[in-house]
Design an enzyme around this catalytic site. Structure first.
Site, PDB file in Angstrom:
ATOM      1  N   PRO A  40       0.822  -1.212   0.000  1.00 47.10           N
ATOM      2  CA  PRO A  40       0.000   0.000   0.000  1.00 47.10           C
ATOM      3  C   PRO A  40       0.856   1.263   0.000  1.00 47.10           C
ATOM      4  CG  PRO A  40       0.199  -0.818   2.221  1.00 47.10           C
ATOM      5  CD  PRO A  40       0.919  -1.814   1.338  1.00 47.10           C
TER       6      PRO A  40
ATOM      7  N   CYS B 169       3.453  28.545 -16.332  1.00 50.47           N
ATOM      8  CA  CYS B 169       2.936  29.006 -17.619  1.00 50.47           C
ATOM      9  C   CYS B 169       2.326  27.875 -18.426  1.00 50.47           C
ATOM     10  CB  CYS B 169       4.062  29.671 -18.400  1.00 50.47           C
ATOM     11  SG  CYS B 169       4.726  31.027 -17.461  1.00 50.47           S
TER      12      CYS B 169
HETATM   13  N1  LLP Z   1       3.036  -1.419  -5.942  1.00 51.99           N
HETATM   14  C1  LLP Z   1       3.338  -1.109  -7.211  1.00 51.99           C
HETATM   15  C2  LLP Z   1       4.098  -2.070  -8.025  1.00 51.99           C
HETATM   16  C3  LLP Z   1       2.946   0.128  -7.742  1.00 51.99           C
HETATM   17  O1  LLP Z   1       3.250   0.426  -8.989  1.00 51.99           O
HETATM   18  C4  LLP Z   1       2.206   1.039  -6.924  1.00 51.99           C
HETATM   19  C5  LLP Z   1       1.783   2.323  -7.456  1.00 51.99           C
HETATM   20  C6  LLP Z   1       1.928   0.666  -5.602  1.00 51.99           C
HETATM   21  C7  LLP Z   1       2.347  -0.582  -5.146  1.00 51.99           C
HETATM   22  C8  LLP Z   1       1.185   1.551  -4.647  1.00 51.99           C
HETATM   23  O2  LLP Z   1      -0.095   1.823  -5.058  1.00 51.99           O
HETATM   24  P1  LLP Z   1      -1.101   2.620  -4.087  1.00 51.99           P
HETATM   25  O3  LLP Z   1      -1.360   1.737  -2.892  1.00 51.99           O
HETATM   26  O4  LLP Z   1      -0.444   3.889  -3.686  1.00 51.99           O
HETATM   27  O5  LLP Z   1      -2.295   2.841  -4.926  1.00 51.99           O
HETATM   28  N2  LLP Z   1       0.695   8.954  -9.284  1.00 51.99           N
HETATM   29  C9  LLP Z   1      -0.585   8.312  -9.232  1.00 51.99           C
HETATM   30  C10 LLP Z   1      -0.516   6.929  -8.647  1.00 51.99           C
HETATM   31  C11 LLP Z   1       0.452   6.028  -9.366  1.00 51.99           C
HETATM   32  C12 LLP Z   1       0.599   4.694  -8.709  1.00 51.99           C
HETATM   33  C13 LLP Z   1       1.711   3.919  -9.300  1.00 51.99           C
HETATM   34  N3  LLP Z   1       1.940   2.659  -8.669  1.00 51.99           N
HETATM   35  C14 LLP Z   1      -1.556   9.201  -8.477  1.00 51.99           C
HETATM   36  O6  LLP Z   1      -1.146  10.267  -8.017  1.00 51.99           O
HETATM   37  O7  LLP Z   1      -2.732   8.882  -8.355  1.00 51.99           O
END
Ligand code: LLP
Length: 419
Positions: free
Chosen positions: A276, A345
């Site tokens: 997470p 910008c």
């Molecule tokens: N594991 C892997 C292999 C991942 O690629 C990611 C996120 C996570 C875990 C964690 O995911 P989470 O629990 O945070 O959803 N920049 C985007 C989110 C990109 C997520 C990329 N991978 C945003 O701001 O919504």
């Protein structure tokens, strides 16, 4: 206000027992402020929902990679999900345990693989056959066994923004289900590879439980097949992706999520790894920004603030919604509708659109739920030094990253030598 770490006492806004405008007066804006208590309570709520499972939580470093925050995770016994050598070095700088690190990502370089083998990580989450062979050859040169899991792309629709969906067969991540078994067979024959587990990650900001359980079922199916081939796995890594409530999103609770996972697992004793990111830190952070100017365009009003897309990219990149509130005392100003925009910008540089706010120039706005993928995705676009970060601990607050200086911005640049 949606569920938030901020609360109001008479006319002042607080995180824990710290008055926000006191922090802002000291550190200026743009400024990220986090709540230590919120981070710790997410960790403990998630951990306790997993009671009865043999589990390891590996915090996804990309969500928030400040070493003070990673250190909080390490102190709680968490492991880490990393996607680069830089993230591994951050984990180590934060006193995290490399033996609890899983290394995801499709483009691991030679040096990154070498570093991770030398540091003794828990597992590489392999995303292609070529990567597997590269890891074997590097491990052989180092005379070490490299622990691996294969990241399977379960072709499950996470029903999230297309940019953050990773488990569909069109996406660049993982290997197809039907190729996974063959890749495990190959891995088993490699002299310097040690098979540890199986992995997937289907996307981010997922608010339904079914995509998680569907992909876990697919992993278990492969796990069972592998078992019958004499390939035993030590863990199943089901990735991250649990969403949070930005605006009426209604994400699953930890207990509902955990209950569903436990039901699919049945009485299998295998270790389950979770990765997470957002759900641990997303609600724990805000971005505070000052209103520099108010202006009325021909069709709308703009509140021009001193934070921009380089500080918080999510609205520009995904059209993501972050609630915005005014922290400054409201002197009965009439409410109006504004686009809250930054000085960069680009027309796409906004933090919020069509927001009803009672504001005046000089007021301090808080952009809520900015603890995940906020600072970690910031940039220096338009030569803007990156913001300062502060963490609140009850009535105390600590700077955990100072504001970047101009000298730091150009430190690695050089003029072309004169002939
Ligand atoms: N594991 C892997 C292999 C991942 O690629 C990611 C996120 C996570 C875990 C964690 O995911 P989470 O629990 O945070 O959803 N920049 C985007 C989110 C990109 C997520 C990329 N991978 C945003 O701001 O919504």
């Amino acid at each position: 206000m949606s569920s938030s770490i901020i609360h109001k006492k008479s006319d002042d806004f607080y995180i824990e027992n710290t008055k926000l405008l006191d922090v802002v007066a000291k550190y200026k804006t743009p400024l990220y402020i986090y709540s230590k208590k919120q981070i710790l309570s997410q960790i403990s709520d998630f951990s306790s929902s997993l009671d009865g499972l043999n589990s390891l939580i590996c915090f996804a470093v990309k969500a928030n990679s400040n070493i003070a925050i990673l250190n909080l995770m390490a102190e709680q016994g968490l492991g880490f999900d990393i996607v680069s050598g830089g993230e591994l070095k951050r984990v180590i700088a934060a006193k995290g345990d490399p033996k609890k690190v899983v290394f995801s990502g499709i483009g691991k370089s030679h040096d990154e693989i070498q570093l991770a083998i030398e540091k003794g990580i828990l597992s590489f989450n392999i995303e292609s056959q070529q990567e597997l062979l590269k890891i074997q050859s590097i491990a052989q040169k180092l005379d070490k066994k490299a622990p691996i899991s294969i990241r399977v792309n379960p072709n499950v629709d996470a029903k999230t923004h297309p940019y953050i969906s990773t488990g569909l067969k069109d996406n660049k991540f993982g290997v197809a289900e039907n190729e996974a078994i063959e890749l495990y067979r190959q891995a088993k024959e490699l002299s310097h590879i040690q098979i540890k587990g199986i992995d997937c990650h289907i996307g981010s900001q997922i608010i339904e439980i079914a995509p998680f359980t569907d992909s876990l079922k697919k992993l278990i199916h492969i796990y069972d097949q592998l078992n019958s081939l004499g390939i035993e796995l030590e863990h199943i890594d089901i990735g991250g992706g649990i969403g949070i409530d930005y605006m009426d999103d209604n994400p699953p609770s930890f207990s509902d999520y955990a209950k569903a996972i436990k039901a699919v697992l049945g009485n299998r004793q295998i270790q389950i790894i979770f990765e997470p990111g957002r759900v641990i830190v997303g609600k724990a952070g805000i971005l505070v920004t000052k209103i520099e100017y108010l202006k009325s365009g021909e069709t709308k009003n703009f509140a021009i603030v001193d934070a921009a897309m380089n500080d918080l990219m999510r609205p520009s990149l995904y059209d993501a919604y972050h609630e915005i509130i005014n922290l400054s005392p409201n002197n009965n100003i009439n409410e109006d509708t504004y686009d809250v925009v930054g000085p960069v910008c680009e027309t796409g540089d906004f933090l919020g659109k069509h927001r009803k706010l009672s504001i005046q120039t000089g007021d301090m706005l808080a952009v809520l739920d900015a603890g995940a993928y906020g600072m970690s995705m910031s940039s220096n676009y338009n030569s803007r030094p990156r913001a300062c970060e502060v963490i609140v601990d009850d009535e105390h607050f600590y700077e955990i990253k100072s504001r970047e200086t101009f000298d730091q911005l150009i430190a690695n640049e050089k003029l072309i030598p004169q002939k």
